[in-house]
Design an enzyme around this catalytic site. Structure first.
Site, PDB file in Angstrom:
ATOM      1  N   HIS A  83     -26.134 -27.483  -9.455  1.00 39.35           N
ATOM      2  CA  HIS A  83     -26.029 -27.528 -11.252  1.00 39.35           C
ATOM      3  C   HIS A  83     -27.519 -28.106 -11.549  1.00 39.35           C
ATOM      4  CE1 HIS A  83     -25.337 -27.649 -14.990  1.00 39.35           C
ATOM      5  NE2 HIS A  83     -23.871 -27.372 -15.028  1.00 39.35           N
ATOM      6  N   GLY A 164     -36.240 -44.397 -26.418  1.00 40.40           N
ATOM      7  CA  GLY A 164     -36.372 -44.371 -25.573  1.00 40.40           C
ATOM      8  C   GLY A 164     -37.724 -44.785 -24.918  1.00 40.40           C
ATOM      9  N   PRO A 170     -37.177 -44.232 -13.523  1.00 38.41           N
ATOM     10  CA  PRO A 170     -37.886 -43.851 -11.880  1.00 38.41           C
ATOM     11  C   PRO A 170     -35.926 -43.148 -11.342  1.00 38.41           C
ATOM     12  CG  PRO A 170     -37.917 -46.048 -12.282  1.00 38.41           C
ATOM     13  CD  PRO A 170     -37.669 -45.697 -13.781  1.00 38.41           C
ATOM     14  N   GLY A 173     -33.957 -40.280 -15.112  1.00 36.47           N
ATOM     15  CA  GLY A 173     -33.948 -39.233 -15.590  1.00 36.47           C
ATOM     16  C   GLY A 173     -33.794 -39.678 -16.712  1.00 36.47           C
TER      17      GLY A 173
END
Lengths: 310, 310
Positions: A83, A164, A170, A173
């Site tokens: 997915h 954000g 890292p 994601g």
């Protein structure tokens, strides 16, 4: 009673049961006012879909805690699955269920987005009804390129996140948070084996070809029954109600000399979708929702659970 | 989910608030699984009506405790009020609300009757659907003569109680316990000021004059609206559903050239009555009750409350 929302986080982990359990429990521990309705893990997708129901503030806190628990346990650099995904917690939609509007759900999505961005340093993109631009309305567009292409994508113009940092976390994601109306899957069966009749009726009612604003539809052959079906996704039953679509299908079928032999709801349906149909056909002058006996119980039980947590 | 009943004890005390509170709390303390939906005291009647909702076993235990608390605090020899009464706890009907039948409610009435008779030495008469003879079906017949005439009445043939001693409890008289289907008060408004049209339609649908088995109806003039109304009591909406009565009223009104302009539900209504109408008009092939999202919540909240009490 309290307003009520559904929240359906999609987590990028579908193989390690203990990890999924820890993440789910982090959300539930932040309750009360948050109930787990369903939990489905797919090993091929390496992905789990959790369905929570609760009041808005409680759900936002539960999701914030859940994202923290997921960050500790999922590293997307080591994640493989069928997915597409962009983040450890990939997508979190809020859905208004009762005594709540899409605008209320958008506000929850914004609040959660703000917290995830600032608490965990994970970039957040808002989608669907919470989207801040038309290009971000569609989840697939945001997710294009996936986790592996995210750093490059975020350097392109137009892909600054809504909350954000301006680069991916890292290991986690980015997370896509949004709001949408509840879906109702509603199929209407016709007394003919001629698929072209179902196709023509589907075309008449669906938005894309000139029909109702919140209807997706297609014709389907029911081999075992030797009948055809108009298979419908109602994407906003408050603005395009079931009874209106049913009556249009009946009228269009009649024009082809075909009877409506029955219908079915697939999966879950908010009470409001059925009460609206009863209200319409019985010509009730007032919405009877607040008179439904079970809703009194719901209200009392919910209130008791909230108090317990105070 | 758990089966769910309503239980509506009528207590012969409507003036001393502290006494009513103590009696009500005795029932709630015996919970969990018992919720108070409503409490109404009438000073003229000197009587209180409490509405509890809960699972069957929990309600029977709660009612047993409540009768004990009432016996300690109410002496009918000193009681005066406008409303006829036979006992300190005068009457206790059980009503099936969901996933329960009238037969289930009858079983609860029998169990409570047995306990009240043996634990407290209060004679119990079963009435309505729990009645053991046709003469005891009607509450008014059982209550005739009231507390003051009870000792003499119980010496007559045919008035041996269903449970407990064959003479009244000195201070608490007797208690009438029973079972009945939930009532729905449903009114249909007609676009005419001619009361005779509403009267004729009421006559067409009500049981007593040849209509539906579970319908009571009469014509009513709505002065302020310059319209008339068919005022209906549905005494069993599962066997005589709202939509069937609505369609008959519509057809009869049409014959008089009169439109149905609207309808209203008065007071509370079980969800099932509305879902049945939606199921009928949308031609749903299966009852969607178990697919209603709110019912999942109801089920979870109820289960949580029961566990808490274990």
């Amino acid at each position: 009673m309290a307003s009520l929302f559904e929240c359906i986080p999609n987590i990028s982990e579908g193989r390690r049961d203990d990890v999924v359990a820890a993440i789910r429990d982090a959300a539930l521990r932040r309750g009360p006012g948050v109930l787990l309705l369903d939990e489905t893990s797919d090993r091929d997708h390496n992905r789990s879909v959790l369905t929570f129901l609760g009041d808005g503030a409680a759900l936002v806190s539960a999701m914030e805690a859940m994202v923290g628990a997921a960050l500790e346990r999922i590293d997307l650099r080591e994640h493989q699955g069928a997915h597409p995904r962009l983040g450890a917690v990939d997508v979190i939609p809020f859905v208004p269920i009762r005594e709540a509007t899409t605008a209320d759900a958008v506000a929850l999505a914004q609040e959660l987005g703000r917290r995830v961005g600032s608490t965990y340093g994970v970039p957040v993109f808002l989608y669907e009804d919470a989207a801040t631009s038309e290009t971000r309305r569609n989840l697939a567009t945001i997710r294009q390129g996936e986790f592996e292409g995210l750093a490059a994508k975020m350097r392109e113009p137009g892909w600054k996140p809504d909350f954000g940092p301006e680069a991916p976390h890292p290991s986690a994601g980015a997370t896509v948070v949004g709001a949408r109306a509840p879906l109702v899957a509603y199929n209407i069966n016709l007394g003919t084996s001629d698929l072209s009749v179902a196709d023509r009726i589907a075309k008449a009612i669906r938005h894309i070809s000139g029909g109702y604003r919140f209807v997706k539809a297609m014709g389907v052959k029911l081999e075992a029954r030797n009948q055809v079906q108009v298979s419908i996704n109602m994407t906003n039953f408050e603005k395009t109600p079931l009874h209106r679509v049913f009556e249009t299908v009946r009228s269009e079928a009649e024009r082809h000399g075909v009877p409506v032999v029955g219908s079915e709801i697939v999966g879950l349906v908010p009470q409001g979708a059925l009460v609206a149909a009863a209200t319409h056909y019985l010509r009730l002058e007032a919405d009877p929702t607040n008179q439904v006996l079970e809703n009194k119980l719901l209200s009392i039980a919910f209130e008791a659970q909230r108090k317990e947590g105070e």
